[in-house]
Motif scaffolding. Sequence first.
Motif, mmCIF file in Angstrom:
data_model
loop_
_atom_site.group_PDB
_atom_site.id
_atom_site.type_symbol
_atom_site.label_atom_id
_atom_site.label_comp_id
_atom_site.label_asym_id
_atom_site.label_seq_id
_atom_site.Cartn_x
_atom_site.Cartn_y
_atom_site.Cartn_z
ATOM 1 N N THR A 278 0.758 -1.243 -0.046
ATOM 2 C CA THR A 278 0.059 0.025 0.055
ATOM 3 C C THR A 278 1.098 1.244 0.005
ATOM 4 N N THR A 279 0.430 2.186 -0.524
ATOM 5 C CA THR A 279 1.089 3.482 -0.426
ATOM 6 C C THR A 279 0.485 4.672 0.305
ATOM 7 N N GLN A 280 -0.537 4.191 0.934
ATOM 8 C CA GLN A 280 -1.176 5.189 2.148
ATOM 9 C C GLN A 280 -1.802 4.246 3.084
ATOM 10 N N GLY A 281 -2.101 5.060 4.217
ATOM 11 C CA GLY A 281 -2.771 4.089 5.432
ATOM 12 C C GLY A 281 -4.272 3.928 5.166
ATOM 13 N N GLY A 282 -4.689 2.738 5.861
ATOM 14 C CA GLY A 282 -6.191 2.618 5.807
ATOM 15 C C GLY A 282 -6.440 0.996 5.924
ATOM 16 N N TYR A 283 -7.894 0.836 5.864
ATOM 17 C CA TYR A 283 -8.368 -0.286 6.086
ATOM 18 C C TYR A 283 -8.463 -1.284 4.764
ATOM 19 N N LEU A 284 -7.501 -2.345 4.503
ATOM 20 C CA LEU A 284 -7.540 -2.809 3.432
ATOM 21 C C LEU A 284 -8.342 -4.046 3.191
ATOM 22 N N ASP A 285 -9.142 -4.136 2.034
ATOM 23 C CA ASP A 285 -9.878 -5.122 1.718
ATOM 24 C C ASP A 285 -9.206 -6.010 0.623
ATOM 25 N N VAL A 286 -8.589 -6.857 0.718
ATOM 26 C CA VAL A 286 -7.800 -7.858 -0.320
ATOM 27 C C VAL A 286 -9.059 -8.772 -0.897
ATOM 28 N N GLN A 287 -9.042 -8.583 -2.401
ATOM 29 C CA GLN A 287 -9.929 -9.187 -3.311
ATOM 30 C C GLN A 287 -9.798 -10.521 -3.863
ATOM 31 N N VAL A 288 -8.436 -10.770 -3.488
ATOM 32 C CA VAL A 288 -8.024 -12.184 -4.370
ATOM 33 C C VAL A 288 -7.795 -13.150 -3.371
ATOM 34 N N ASN A 289 -7.732 -14.390 -3.686
ATOM 35 C CA ASN A 289 -7.404 -15.437 -2.909
ATOM 36 C C ASN A 289 -5.870 -15.999 -3.255
ATOM 37 N N LEU A 290 -5.646 -16.873 -2.140
ATOM 38 C CA LEU A 290 -4.429 -17.717 -2.462
ATOM 39 C C LEU A 290 -4.748 -18.523 -3.602
ATOM 40 N N ALA A 301 -6.995 -5.122 -4.538
ATOM 41 C CA ALA A 301 -7.633 -4.787 -3.158
ATOM 42 C C ALA A 301 -8.030 -3.359 -3.053
ATOM 43 N N VAL A 302 -8.815 -2.941 -2.390
ATOM 44 C CA VAL A 302 -9.404 -1.543 -1.940
ATOM 45 C C VAL A 302 -9.147 -1.324 -0.672
ATOM 46 N N LEU A 303 -8.381 -0.056 -0.641
ATOM 47 C CA LEU A 303 -8.259 0.786 0.549
ATOM 48 C C LEU A 303 -9.009 1.581 0.867
ATOM 49 N N ARG A 304 -9.759 1.547 2.243
ATOM 50 C CA ARG A 304 -10.590 2.611 2.455
ATOM 51 C C ARG A 304 -10.273 3.356 3.871
ATOM 52 N N ASP A 305 -10.947 4.667 3.985
ATOM 53 C CA ASP A 305 -10.651 5.429 5.242
ATOM 54 C C ASP A 305 -11.643 4.853 6.310
ATOM 55 N N PRO A 306 -11.544 5.385 7.421
ATOM 56 C CA PRO A 306 -12.297 4.692 8.623
ATOM 57 C C PRO A 306 -13.793 4.811 8.446
ATOM 58 N N PHE A 307 -14.270 5.917 7.514
ATOM 59 C CA PHE A 307 -15.527 6.317 7.174
ATOM 60 C C PHE A 307 -16.144 5.421 6.139
ATOM 61 N N GLY A 308 -15.358 4.583 5.512
ATOM 62 C CA GLY A 308 -15.811 3.897 4.589
ATOM 63 C C GLY A 308 -15.361 4.229 3.133
ATOM 64 N N GLN A 309 -14.958 5.262 2.869
ATOM 65 C CA GLN A 309 -14.846 5.793 1.747
ATOM 66 C C GLN A 309 -13.525 5.249 1.183
ATOM 67 N N ILE A 330 -5.807 -3.777 9.119
ATOM 68 C CA ILE A 330 -5.199 -2.456 9.229
ATOM 69 C C ILE A 330 -3.719 -2.185 8.661
ATOM 70 N N ASN A 331 -3.654 -1.267 7.878
ATOM 71 C CA ASN A 331 -2.394 -1.043 7.264
ATOM 72 C C ASN A 331 -1.918 0.614 7.337
ATOM 73 N N GLU A 332 -0.694 0.659 7.460
ATOM 74 C CA GLU A 332 -0.053 1.959 7.442
ATOM 75 C C GLU A 332 0.572 1.854 5.822
#
Length: 344
Positions: A278-290, A301-309, A330-332
Amino acid sequence: MKQTLVVVLLLMVGTVSAQWSPQRVDSLPLDELKPSSRNHFLLKMGEEAAGVAQEVPVIVIRGRQALPVLGIFAAIHGNEVNGIQVIRELVNGLDPKEFKGTLIAVPGLNIPALRNNQRTYPDGVDLNRIFPGKAKGNGSQQYVWQITQKLLPSLDYLVDLHTASFGRENCLYVRADFSNPKIAGLARSQLADVYLNSGGKPSAGAAASGLTMRAQAMGMGISAITVEYGSPQVYQKEMLQKGLPGLRNTLVHLGMLQGEVQPVPEPVFCKKSYWIYTTQGGYLDVQVNLKEKLTKGQVIAVLRDPFGQTKQTYYSPEDGIVIGRSSNPINESGGRIIHLGIRD
Ligand SMILES: [Zn+2]
């Protein structure tokens, strides 16, 4: 009658525990082992503050003949425990009378880290980055020096068992130098999801001041591979179910067990791999499987802020396969997203 039964039972219990009780040693007495024997040792690595020995449990199966010598070591990273259960089932399923060569099995190499449920040695150092260690160095350096001096020199082959680190998960994959035919053969005997060509350097990060154990072993002329089994700090049934037949296959491949080498149904070979961060901090939702096969441009993956944006969407930079992925949202900035393998 009752008393006789009690005595017999006590004798039986006594016999079993005597067989299983380990011998305390400063070095492994490999030349003194009886043919067709199973042996338990507590190998001295140093001393704790109270003067008590710091010891590593070692199981040695000595077959009808002494050679070759195979080491299977688990948990040089103290929270990577899947290999411990695989070693347990492997050695318990072996009959030393039917066995050729010597198996040195270490179900937990970094004992101080295991005790603390952590990856690193208690001084915070990653042991798998500082080989060969130092005879008169600091705590972690001396511990690694003991491994280099007491466990590696007798080996012809080494299989080093790992898992992903905290907050991540791996498929079952092998890291090996496929340009070396002996090492490639050892690697191919595993029943792995992915076979990754790698010369012995760490997969990411780590300003290494030394070598990995695998690179050290290779430098000593030992054919060495790393096998990654799933997630940290957990016994996963799936890893036991695939890891155990893989290691038995290795024994057959090396002529230590009789049988036929089982081929891998659809082996996936990767010429290289890298992590995407990641290049920013936020809540990370990885969308691919092993093990998922990716195409260039696919959302990973989609990285969102704490408000869900949505802050950022990440895409696969090229075609590949998911070897490892983040399991911690949880990612920085600089958090790992996926470990992408590029197929041969
Ligand atoms: Zn590891």
